[in-house]
Structure formats: structure tokens, C-alpha cells
Enzyme design. Structure first.
Site, PDB file in Angstrom:
ATOM      1  NE  ARG A   1      -3.756  -0.901   2.384  1.00  0.00           N
ATOM      2  CZ  ARG A   1      -3.955  -1.387   3.614  1.00  0.00           C
ATOM      3  NH1 ARG A   1      -3.678  -0.671   4.664  1.00  0.00           N
ATOM      4  NH2 ARG A   1      -4.401  -2.612   3.779  1.00  0.00           N
TER       5      ARG A   1
ATOM      6  NE  ARG B   1      -7.102   5.779   3.414  1.00  0.00           N
ATOM      7  CZ  ARG B   1      -7.862   5.263   4.383  1.00  0.00           C
ATOM      8  NH1 ARG B   1      -8.821   6.000   4.917  1.00  0.00           N
ATOM      9  NH2 ARG B   1      -7.669   4.041   4.820  1.00  0.00           N
TER      10      ARG B   1
ATOM     11  NE  ARG C   1     -10.190   8.227  -1.795  1.00  0.00           N
ATOM     12  CZ  ARG C   1     -10.325   7.225  -0.955  1.00  0.00           C
ATOM     13  NH1 ARG C   1      -9.255   6.566  -0.533  1.00  0.00           N
ATOM     14  NH2 ARG C   1     -11.506   6.853  -0.523  1.00  0.00           N
TER      15      ARG C   1
ATOM     16  CG  ASP D   1      -9.997  -2.472  -4.263  1.00  0.00           C
ATOM     17  OD1 ASP D   1      -9.607  -1.859  -3.255  1.00  0.00           O
ATOM     18  OD2 ASP D   1     -10.844  -3.394  -4.218  1.00  0.00           O
TER      19      ASP D   1
ATOM     20  CE1 TYR E   1     -13.471  -7.203   1.900  1.00  0.00           C
ATOM     21  CE2 TYR E   1     -11.810  -8.635   0.918  1.00  0.00           C
ATOM     22  CZ  TYR E   1     -12.157  -7.625   1.807  1.00  0.00           C
ATOM     23  OH  TYR E   1     -11.194  -7.058   2.597  1.00  0.00           O
TER      24      TYR E   1
END
Length: 351
Positions: free
Chosen positions: A27, A31, A40, A77, A154
Site C-alpha cells: 500500500r 492516504r 484522489r 483494488d 467479500y
């Protein structure tokens, strides 16, 4: 394969000599970087960012401009495949990913199809091609997918969960139905990674985020078995190293190492010297600093880097990484401390 100016990462994956231990961060585009947050915001939302190749390429390259990293990882993703299958992926602020059409019945599974990577997932392949051009051989590009089991979790649950109780219930109640679902997902993951390699990825990684929820028997039958099928299916790409990372998977290191992969990712719950002692030099090891340690002082970060490097010891086959993804509150300057410490302190273990 494009001639690489920095092939340290690939060489370590193949257990060939290196001058210093390579490092990248799970990652690493995220952020914690203000430039990522700005891009973003420009994209409007996370899915738009993933589905706009120029912006996905931009954020992939951002950490490489800041830090002396040895690899780039495709910004995307893990849930792109289920989205392309028609499950309707969306993100709610503070709640993470969700699906409008989760998989709950045999009919749902029979209606699934293997997405065509060059049509339904073309935006990912276009991002890979653009990155290959922009990187111009400076460092290798890592492609990736979620593992079949993790994607199934998921898809059945309909979103994130601490225990994925609905997914596990289906596995226990109707194991053959779960196997049907995993089979379709496995074909999709194989096609997806194959297409990423054809588009320019020089390494591929399977993120098995939720394999650690399972018992040993169920892990081998419902997670590793299907990852092994993916690795087997990618054998034609013999020069492309393959990495398997199962979070909380240290119980099964020997089995993972025998799956055909070139490297095993380690989370932070096992000492790397124990992992190396257990599986020897069968495969490379990737990891495994606790991500939260990056909030500590620069001196403490350097100390932890030194401890992990010493624990692995002399010789190649180690790729330094965190034991999971970097978290949003980490100061970027602390990441620089870690990356520089890896390169500086690891030289004594090579040569």
C-alpha cells in the site's frame, strides 16, 4: 523483459546475489501521502481513481518520487474481478467496500462468468501498459490480485467483515458450492494475472488477506489449493516471480513454500529468522516489520530495521517490507527513514 536499471528486487526474489536488501511497501501509494490525497480528490472517489489509467499511474509513481524504493506496485483494488463479474462494487466512507449483488445461492454462482481482462478490466491493463512506459525500466512493476478465497469472502459477505461469518457458513454448509465458486474465481484470477504479465508486469503477487481465518485443513483445501492452481497456470511465464502473502499464515509456511511460488510474504507475527529456519532457501521471504512501528521515532525505526535484517542474516532472498499495508496516519518522513535504513544497514549482509 525490459532491461531493468534496478533489478535488485527481481534478483532477491530469485535468490540471486544483490548488493543490498531491496525494499518496497504494501500500500505504498496511499492516504499517508498528501499528493495521493490530492489526486484522489481530483478523481472524485476511489473507484474513479482506480478506473482512470492516467490517475492510477500517477499515484503508483508518487512514492517512487519520494523514496528510494526497489519496486512499483500497480495501483488498483483487489475487488476489480468481482466488480467485473457484475456484483456492483461501491465504497461507503468509513465502511469500506460493499457489493450491491452479493453471492448467496447456487443460481448466483452459476450466473458468474470469467471476465475478459482486455474488455471488462481493460482499465487495469491500460494502467499496467502506461506504467511500463513511464517506469522505462527504472524499477520492476508488481501486478497483483486478491486470492480466490479472499475474493470469495467479500463476494459472499457483500462487503468487509471481521470474521466473514456468512462466507464461512457457506463453506461449512455447502462445501461443493463453495468449491464451484472458488473454481470460477480461480479461472478469473489466472486470466487477470496472465493479462497483467502480458501488459508488462514483471512480478505478480496474490494477496490472501483472509486465509488466516481458517483452520489448517480448511486453509489447505479452500485457500492454498486454489492459489496453487493460479501459480501452476502461470508456469508459462517462467521468468516472472510469483509471491504469495497470507495474512496470519505463519502456521502454513512450509505448505506455502511448496506451492510453486518464488516468495512467501510474512506478516509481523513471526520472527523472520524462524521463518527462514523452517523453509530454508526454498523460496525468498518478504517482510516483515509491524506497520504501526512506523509511528515511532526515527531511532526506533532504524533499530527495528537493524533487528529484522540481523534476524534474516547473511545472503540473498530477503525483500524488506511491512507485515501488512502502511496505514494513513504514518508520517512520510518516517517511511524515508525505514527505506534508507534498509539500504544502508543491509550492505554488510551481502557481498
Amino acid at each position: 523483459m525490459t532491461e531493468l536499471k534496478n533489478d535488485r528486487f527481481i534478483r532477491a526474489l530469485l535468490r540471486q546475489p544483490v548488493d543490498k536488501t531491496p525494499v518496497w511497501i504494501m500500500r505504498q501509494a496511499g492516504r499517508y501521502l498528501p499528493e495521493y490525497r490530492a489526486t484522489r480528490q481530483k478523481a472524485g472517489n476511489f473507484l474513479n481513481l482506480c478506473k482512470t489509467p492516467e490517475l492510477a499511474c500517477e499515484v503508483t509513481l508518487q512514492p517512487l518520487k519520494r523514496f528510494d524504493l526497489d519496486a512499483a506496485i500497480l495501483f488498483s483494488d483487489i475487488l476489480t474481478i468481482p466488480d467485473a463479474m457484475g456484483l456492483g462494487l461501491f465504497f461507503t466512507e468509513g465502511e469500506g467496500p460493499q457489493f450491491k449483488n452479493p453471492i448467496r445461492t447456487e443460481k448466483d454462482i452459476k450466473n458468474l462468468h470469467v471476465p475478459d481482462p482486455e474488455t471488462e478490466l481493460k482499465y487495469v491493463m491500460d494502467t499496467v501498459r502506461l506504467l511500463k512506459y513511464e517506469l522505462d525500466g527504472s524499477v520492476p512493476l508488481i501486478g497483483f490480485s486478491g486470492s480466490p478465497w479472499t475474493l470469495a469472502c467479500y463476494m459472499i459477505q457483500g462487503g468487509g467483515s471481521k470474521d466473514f461469518n456468512i462466507a464461512k457458513s457457506l463453506m461449512f454448509r455447502e462445501p461443493k458450492l463453495m468449491q464451484q465458486l472458488l473454481s470460477v474465481i480461480t479461472q478469473s484470477v489466472l486470466a487477470y494475472l496472465d493479462a497483467q504479465i502480458e501488459a508488462g508486469a514483471q512480478t505478480v503477487m496474490l494477496f490472501d488477506t483472509w486465509g488466516g481465518l481458517l483452520t489448517t485443513r480448511d486453509y489447505l483445501d479452500f485457500s492454498l489449493h486454489y492459489m496453487q492452481q493460479v501459480i501452476e497456470g502461470l508456469k508459462k511465464h517462467s521468468s516472472i516471480p510469483k509471491i504469495i502473502f497470507t495474512k496470519l499464515g505463519s502456521n502454513w509456511l512450509e505448505s506455502i513454500a511448496q506451492s510453486g511460488c518464488d516468495a512467501v510474504g510474512l506478516d509481523w507475527t513471526i520472527d523472520i529468522n524462524q521463518a527462514r529456519a523452517r523453509i530454508g532457501d526454498q523460496v525468498a521471504l518478504q517482510g516483515n516489520m509491524d506497520p504501526q512501528l512506523l509511528i515511532a521515532s526515527p531511532e526506533r525505526i532504524q533499530q527495528e530495521v537493524a533487528t529484522i535484517l540481523k534476524a534474516y542474516g547473511h545472503g540473498t532472498g530477503h525483500i524488506f517490507n511491512l507485515g501488512h499495508g502502511i496505514t494513513p496516519e504514518i508520517p512520510p518522513e518516517h517511511v524515508a527513514v525505514m527505506v534508507n535504513a534498509v539500504h544502508e544497514l543491509s550492505q554488510e549482509y551481502h557481498g
